[in-house]
Design a protein around this motif. Sequence first.
Motif, PDB file in Angstrom:
ATOM      1  N   GLU A  23      -3.204   4.034  -2.776  1.00 41.43           N
ATOM      2  CA  GLU A  23      -4.236   3.192  -1.551  1.00 41.43           C
ATOM      3  C   GLU A  23      -5.182   4.357  -0.486  1.00 41.43           C
ATOM      4  O   GLU A  23      -6.226   4.097  -0.335  1.00 41.43           O
ATOM      5  N   ALA A  24      -3.774   5.493  -0.490  1.00 39.91           N
ATOM      6  CA  ALA A  24      -4.418   6.467   1.091  1.00 39.91           C
ATOM      7  C   ALA A  24      -3.798   7.548   0.490  1.00 39.91           C
ATOM      8  O   ALA A  24      -2.544   7.610  -0.089  1.00 39.91           O
ATOM      9  N   ILE A  62      -6.584  10.949   6.894  1.00 35.97           N
ATOM     10  CA  ILE A  62      -5.771   9.570   5.710  1.00 35.97           C
ATOM     11  C   ILE A  62      -7.270   9.517   5.327  1.00 35.97           C
ATOM     12  O   ILE A  62      -8.704   8.576   6.089  1.00 35.97           O
ATOM     13  N   ALA A  63      -7.272   9.474   4.006  1.00 33.41           N
ATOM     14  CA  ALA A  63      -8.739   9.334   3.400  1.00 33.41           C
ATOM     15  C   ALA A  63      -8.479   8.388   2.698  1.00 33.41           C
ATOM     16  O   ALA A  63      -6.884   8.035   1.960  1.00 33.41           O
ATOM     17  N   VAL A  64      -9.181   7.143   1.480  1.00 33.66           N
ATOM     18  CA  VAL A  64      -9.035   6.135   0.804  1.00 33.66           C
ATOM     19  C   VAL A  64     -10.039   6.615  -0.304  1.00 33.66           C
ATOM     20  O   VAL A  64     -10.743   7.237  -0.675  1.00 33.66           O
ATOM     21  N   PRO A  65      -9.031   7.037  -1.470  1.00 34.21           N
ATOM     22  CA  PRO A  65      -9.581   7.176  -3.159  1.00 34.21           C
ATOM     23  C   PRO A  65     -10.572   6.331  -3.366  1.00 34.21           C
ATOM     24  O   PRO A  65     -10.777   5.180  -3.219  1.00 34.21           O
ATOM     25  N   ALA A  66     -11.983   7.360  -3.987  1.00 38.34           N
ATOM     26  CA  ALA A  66     -13.119   5.495  -4.411  1.00 38.34           C
ATOM     27  C   ALA A  66     -12.598   5.424  -5.831  1.00 38.34           C
ATOM     28  O   ALA A  66     -13.412   4.475  -5.847  1.00 38.34           O
ATOM     29  N   ASN A  67     -11.540   6.295  -6.572  1.00 41.03           N
ATOM     30  CA  ASN A  67     -11.536   5.187  -7.988  1.00 41.03           C
ATOM     31  C   ASN A  67     -10.598   3.382  -7.424  1.00 41.03           C
ATOM     32  O   ASN A  67      -9.072   3.869  -8.164  1.00 41.03           O
ATOM     33  N   LEU A  68     -10.847   3.073  -6.589  1.00 40.12           N
ATOM     34  CA  LEU A  68      -9.776   1.735  -6.380  1.00 40.12           C
ATOM     35  C   LEU A  68     -11.347   0.591  -5.817  1.00 40.12           C
ATOM     36  O   LEU A  68     -12.058   1.354  -5.537  1.00 40.12           O
ATOM     37  N   PHE A  99       0.829  -1.330  -0.133  1.00 41.47           N
ATOM     38  CA  PHE A  99       0.059   0.239  -0.005  1.00 41.47           C
ATOM     39  C   PHE A  99       1.043   1.527   0.118  1.00 41.47           C
ATOM     40  O   PHE A  99       1.861   1.160   1.083  1.00 41.47           O
ATOM     41  N   ARG A 100       0.461   2.397  -0.433  1.00 41.28           N
ATOM     42  CA  ARG A 100       0.788   3.753  -0.717  1.00 41.28           C
ATOM     43  C   ARG A 100       0.369   4.761  -0.268  1.00 41.28           C
ATOM     44  O   ARG A 100      -0.901   4.301  -0.933  1.00 41.28           O
ATOM     45  N   VAL A 101       0.615   5.603   0.512  1.00 35.90           N
ATOM     46  CA  VAL A 101       0.052   6.776   1.492  1.00 35.90           C
ATOM     47  C   VAL A 101       0.462   7.941   0.455  1.00 35.90           C
ATOM     48  O   VAL A 101       1.872   8.079   0.757  1.00 35.90           O
ATOM     49  N   LEU A 102       0.172   9.095  -0.063  1.00 39.49           N
ATOM     50  CA  LEU A 102       0.208  10.656  -0.314  1.00 39.49           C
ATOM     51  C   LEU A 102      -0.262  11.144   0.817  1.00 39.49           C
ATOM     52  O   LEU A 102      -0.585  11.331   1.198  1.00 39.49           O
TER      53      LEU A 102
END
Length: 385
Positions: free
Chosen positions: A54-55, A273-279, A3-6
Motif C-alpha cells: 500500500e506504500a 514514501i509514495a502511494v501506488p496509483a493502482n490501489l 497496510f504493507r510498506v515496501l
Amino acid sequence: MPFRVLGPDDPALAALEDACRAHPEWETSLTIVPWAEYRDTLMQTLTAPTAPYEAVFVPGHVWVPELADAGLLAPLDPLFDRLPQLVDSYRPDDILPPLARESRFAGAQYMLPFFSDGHLVFFRPDEAIPDPGEGVPLIGPTEIARLAARAHRPPTCYGLALKAHPSEILLDWLPYLWAEGGDVLDEDGRPAFAGPAGVRALEAYCALRPYCPPDTDQFGNGEIAAWLQHGRVGVAASWGGQAAAIMLAPHAAGAAAYRVGTYPQPWNGTWGIAVPANLPPAVQEGVLAVLLQAAGPETDRAVTRAAGSPVRRSSYTPAELERYPWLRAQYEMVHRARTLPVHPRVGAFLGALYAAVHDAFTGKARPGEALARAEAQVRGVLAEG
C-alpha cells in the motif's frame, strides 16, 4: 485493514519500523528488500493489477519524474485535502525546502520525504585544510587528492576509498564532473557529460585509484563504512544516511579519527514514501493517514540516530548539532546539493553512464572513449522519449 510498506535495505527505515511497532493500532508493517532487487520489486508492485503493497519508498528526483509521468504513483494533494487535521499535525512546513522540492513533479506532490542520501566527506584532521571556524569544511577534488597523498601508507592506511562499485560509481563521480563545469544534461536537455569538462573530470577521478584499496571498484556503502569504522583510510565520501553507522558504531574509530565536511557541489537524493496509483482511493487515503502520523518530527529525530540524515528543520537544533558530529555537514550539504536532471527519461539512460564511468575507472576504456559511447546511447534513449 493492514497496510504493507515496501522499502530498501537502508538503516533509516528502522525509524519507521520502530514507530509502527509502537503503534499497533496502525496495523502497518514493512517489507525490506535488498537494494540490488529493489527496483524490480518496486516495478512489479506498481504495474500489478492491484499493488501488493500500500506504500513504497522511492528516491525523489531520481525516480519520481519517471514513475509519476507514467501514472504509476498517486498524486498526494487530493488525498491531503481529505485529511486536513493529519496534514497539520504532520507539519509539512518543517521539511527542509530543498528536500521538499524533490517530492514534487509537474506541480504535484508524490511522496513524503523520509531521509536523504547526499555526499559527506570523512577525513582525518589535517592542518592543511583551512579552518572554517564555525562553518563546515568544503573538500573539493583537489583537496581530496592532496589529503589522499598525505595519508597514503598502505597496507596500514590507504589514502582514499572510492565508492566505485558499478551500481554506485556515477554518483561518486558527479562532484568531480560539476567541479570541472560539466553536467549530465545541458539546459536544452542534451547530453553534456562527454565534452572536455567531462573528460577532465573522469581522468582526475581515475587518477585517484593508486591511493585506494585494490578492490575499491567493488566498494559500496558497506565497504566504505567498514574502512572508516576501522580508521584505515585517510579520506572517503559516503552518504549522510550512513553517517550514524560510521561515526557511532561501537568500537569504531568514528568521531575520534575523522572530521566531516562536504563537497562544494555535492549530490543529494531524498527518499520518501509514495502511494501506488493502482490501489482503490479508500486504501490510498487510509495508508496516507497512517504515514502522516508515522513520518512526523519524532520519527525524523529517530532517523538521525539510526542513519544520520533527517529531513526536518526541527531535527537540526543546536542541541542536536552538538550531539551528532556530522549533522552540521549534513545541513550544509542539503543546502549546497545538486541533483540529477529532473527528466522522465533519466532512469532509462543512467545505466549507460554508470557503465561508462566504471569502464574508464577499471581501465577497460579511455575516459573520452567511454563517455563518447555513453553519449551516443543517451541520445538514442532521449530520442525514443
